[in-house]
Write a protein that holds these residues in place. Structure first.
Motif, PDB file in Angstrom:
ATOM      1  N   VAL A  18      55.167  55.149  35.255  1.00 38.43           N
ATOM      2  CA  VAL A  18      54.197  54.152  34.798  1.00 38.43           C
ATOM      3  C   VAL A  18      53.994  53.198  35.969  1.00 38.43           C
ATOM      4  N   VAL A  19      52.798  53.212  36.538  1.00 38.93           N
ATOM      5  CA  VAL A  19      52.497  52.383  37.697  1.00 38.93           C
ATOM      6  C   VAL A  19      51.882  51.074  37.225  1.00 38.93           C
ATOM      7  N   MET A  20      52.561  49.961  37.502  1.00 41.75           N
ATOM      8  CA  MET A  20      52.033  48.626  37.244  1.00 41.75           C
ATOM      9  C   MET A  20      51.358  48.195  38.537  1.00 41.75           C
ATOM     10  N   LEU A  21      50.058  48.311  38.580  1.00 41.75           N
ATOM     11  CA  LEU A  21      49.299  48.028  39.796  1.00 41.75           C
ATOM     12  C   LEU A  21      48.814  46.588  39.731  1.00 41.75           C
ATOM     13  N   ASP A  22      49.515  45.710  40.412  1.00 36.45           N
ATOM     14  CA  ASP A  22      49.248  44.281  40.301  1.00 36.45           C
ATOM     15  C   ASP A  22      48.294  43.789  41.382  1.00 36.45           C
TER      16      ASP A  22
ATOM     17  N   VAL B  14      48.964  54.067  33.941  1.00 39.21           N
ATOM     18  CA  VAL B  14      48.670  52.958  34.837  1.00 39.21           C
ATOM     19  C   VAL B  14      48.365  51.700  34.031  1.00 39.21           C
ATOM     20  N   VAL B  15      48.922  50.589  34.478  1.00 40.40           N
ATOM     21  CA  VAL B  15      48.555  49.263  33.993  1.00 40.40           C
ATOM     22  C   VAL B  15      48.075  48.504  35.225  1.00 40.40           C
ATOM     23  N   CYS B  16      46.874  47.959  35.148  1.00 39.03           N
ATOM     24  CA  CYS B  16      46.291  47.245  36.287  1.00 39.03           C
ATOM     25  C   CYS B  16      46.094  45.773  35.928  1.00 39.03           C
ATOM     26  N   THR B  17      46.249  44.913  36.923  1.00 38.75           N
ATOM     27  CA  THR B  17      45.902  43.508  36.735  1.00 38.75           C
ATOM     28  C   THR B  17      44.855  43.124  37.772  1.00 38.75           C
ATOM     29  N   SER B  18      44.028  42.160  37.376  1.00 39.96           N
ATOM     30  CA  SER B  18      42.991  41.680  38.280  1.00 39.96           C
ATOM     31  C   SER B  18      42.394  40.396  37.733  1.00 39.96           C
ATOM     32  N   ARG B  19      41.825  39.615  38.609  1.00 40.49           N
ATOM     33  CA  ARG B  19      40.955  38.544  38.157  1.00 40.49           C
ATOM     34  C   ARG B  19      39.710  39.220  37.593  1.00 40.49           C
ATOM     35  N   PRO B  20      39.023  38.559  36.661  1.00 42.11           N
ATOM     36  CA  PRO B  20      37.853  39.200  36.031  1.00 42.11           C
ATOM     37  C   PRO B  20      36.826  39.715  37.028  1.00 42.11           C
ATOM     38  N   GLU B  21      36.602  38.996  38.109  1.00 42.82           N
ATOM     39  CA  GLU B  21      35.589  39.421  39.070  1.00 42.82           C
ATOM     40  C   GLU B  21      36.058  40.580  39.951  1.00 42.82           C
ATOM     41  N   GLY B  22      37.315  40.964  39.835  1.00 45.30           N
ATOM     42  CA  GLY B  22      37.873  42.008  40.692  1.00 45.30           C
ATOM     43  C   GLY B  22      37.646  43.424  40.221  1.00 45.30           C
ATOM     44  N   VAL B  23      37.167  43.590  38.984  1.00 46.66           N
ATOM     45  CA  VAL B  23      36.921  44.939  38.474  1.00 46.66           C
ATOM     46  C   VAL B  23      35.554  45.002  37.801  1.00 46.66           C
ATOM     47  N   ARG B  24      34.957  46.160  37.891  1.00 45.68           N
ATOM     48  CA  ARG B  24      33.695  46.396  37.192  1.00 45.68           C
ATOM     49  C   ARG B  24      34.023  47.010  35.840  1.00 45.68           C
TER      50      ARG B  24
ATOM     51  N   PRO C  69      43.224  32.978  38.107  1.00 47.89           N
ATOM     52  CA  PRO C  69      44.411  32.735  38.941  1.00 47.89           C
ATOM     53  C   PRO C  69      45.426  31.867  38.200  1.00 47.89           C
ATOM     54  N   GLY C  70      46.693  32.214  38.369  1.00 50.50           N
ATOM     55  CA  GLY C  70      47.764  31.399  37.803  1.00 50.50           C
ATOM     56  C   GLY C  70      47.924  31.503  36.302  1.00 50.50           C
ATOM     57  N   THR C  71      47.422  32.576  35.698  1.00 47.26           N
ATOM     58  CA  THR C  71      47.525  32.699  34.242  1.00 47.26           C
ATOM     59  C   THR C  71      48.618  33.650  33.792  1.00 47.26           C
ATOM     60  N   GLY C  72      49.330  34.261  34.718  1.00 51.81           N
ATOM     61  CA  GLY C  72      50.491  35.058  34.335  1.00 51.81           C
ATOM     62  C   GLY C  72      50.342  36.561  34.433  1.00 51.81           C
ATOM     63  N   LYS C  73      49.383  37.044  35.193  1.00 50.12           N
ATOM     64  CA  LYS C  73      49.210  38.493  35.317  1.00 50.12           C
ATOM     65  C   LYS C  73      50.437  39.141  35.966  1.00 50.12           C
ATOM     66  N   THR C  74      50.882  38.585  37.063  1.00 55.67           N
ATOM     67  CA  THR C  74      52.050  39.150  37.747  1.00 55.67           C
ATOM     68  C   THR C  74      53.297  38.996  36.882  1.00 55.67           C
ATOM     69  N   TRP C  75      53.455  37.857  36.248  1.00 51.54           N
ATOM     70  CA  TRP C  75      54.611  37.634  35.370  1.00 51.54           C
ATOM     71  C   TRP C  75      54.625  38.685  34.264  1.00 51.54           C
ATOM     72  N   CYS C  76      53.476  38.940  33.650  1.00 53.14           N
ATOM     73  CA  CYS C  76      53.389  39.959  32.598  1.00 53.14           C
ATOM     74  C   CYS C  76      53.752  41.334  33.142  1.00 53.14           C
ATOM     75  N   SER C  77      53.292  41.638  34.347  1.00 52.81           N
ATOM     76  CA  SER C  77      53.606  42.935  34.954  1.00 52.81           C
ATOM     77  C   SER C  77      55.101  43.080  35.195  1.00 52.81           C
ATOM     78  N   VAL C  78      55.720  42.024  35.680  1.00 46.42           N
ATOM     79  CA  VAL C  78      57.166  42.047  35.918  1.00 46.42           C
ATOM     80  C   VAL C  78      57.915  42.220  34.591  1.00 46.42           C
ATOM     81  N   GLN C  79      57.512  41.480  33.572  1.00 50.78           N
ATOM     82  CA  GLN C  79      58.174  41.576  32.265  1.00 50.78           C
ATOM     83  C   GLN C  79      58.010  42.972  31.663  1.00 50.78           C
ATOM     84  N   LEU C  80      56.809  43.528  31.745  1.00 50.55           N
ATOM     85  CA  LEU C  80      56.573  44.871  31.220  1.00 50.55           C
ATOM     86  C   LEU C  80      57.390  45.904  31.990  1.00 50.55           C
ATOM     87  N   THR C  81      57.446  45.766  33.310  1.00 43.64           N
ATOM     88  CA  THR C  81      58.251  46.675  34.124  1.00 43.64           C
ATOM     89  C   THR C  81      59.719  46.594  33.725  1.00 43.64           C
ATOM     90  N   ASN C  82      60.237  45.387  33.567  1.00 41.47           N
ATOM     91  CA  ASN C  82      61.640  45.210  33.183  1.00 41.47           C
ATOM     92  C   ASN C  82      61.921  45.764  31.788  1.00 41.47           C
TER      93      ASN C  82
END
Length: 171
Positions: free
Chosen positions: A93-97, A124-134, A5-18
């Motif tokens: 390109v779907v940025m799935l945050d 697709v580019v996906c973001t998640s906390r480590p425990e959120g994906v297998r 949490p708070g490490t910049g996943k959403t920020w990176c997604s926004v920057q990549l989208t832009n």
């Protein structure tokens, strides 16, 4: 893209989208189709699906429903049309945050990405906390990387760079 949490996943997604949107805007005629990025917040998708059986599989219509919901203002009709066309032409390109933020729908969203979007040709580019994906489920078809938390100095540098673009950077 995985990180705590708070490490910049959403920020990176926004920057990549832009960045992709800028490239799309400057696309020259005669070249291949431009990639059209769209940022999709999983929390919003999950809220949009409230009342629907969490075990029902999702298909592309959920993206169309999301677009219709997010771009519902009259002045956004062109955006909605562009996104719909890009999905049909497989240039979206779907940025799935926030896959980890899907509450009881994590498995359904994960399956949707792996078994519907990717096989149909949607990037697709996906973001998640480590425990959120297998990892086992994604490792064969996805490049997986972990973001490290920025040091205090890296955070200051990033802030200065962002403020410089607005013309309000501290000297």
């Amino acid at each position: 893209m995985r990180a705590g949490p708070g490490t910049g996943k959403t920020w990176c997604s926004v920057q990549l989208t832009n960045t992709l949107a800028e490239r799309c805007k400057t696309h020259s005629a005669g070249q291949c189709l431009p990639l059209v990025p769209v940022l999709v917040y999983v929390q919003r998708v999950s809220r949009m699906l409230e009342g629907r059986d969490v075990n029902l599989p999702l298909d592309e219509r959920v993206l169309l429903q999301y677009f219709a919901h997010e771009f519902s203002e009259p002045d956004q009709l062109k955006t909605l049309t562009m996104l719909t066309m890009a999905l049909e032409m497989r240039s979206l390109v779907v940025m799935l945050d926030g896959i980890d933020e899907a509450a009881g729908r994590k498995k359904t969203i994960s399956t949707f990405v792996r078994e519907v979007l990717v096989p149909s040709g949607v990037r697709v580019v996906c973001t998640s906390r480590p425990e959120g994906v297998r990892l086992k489920e994604f490792a064969s078809r996805f490049a997986i990387f972990d973001l490290n938390k920025l040091t205090d100095e890296q955070q200051r540098i990033a802030l200065r760079q962002q403020l410089a673009h607005t013309g309000s950077a501290p000297k």
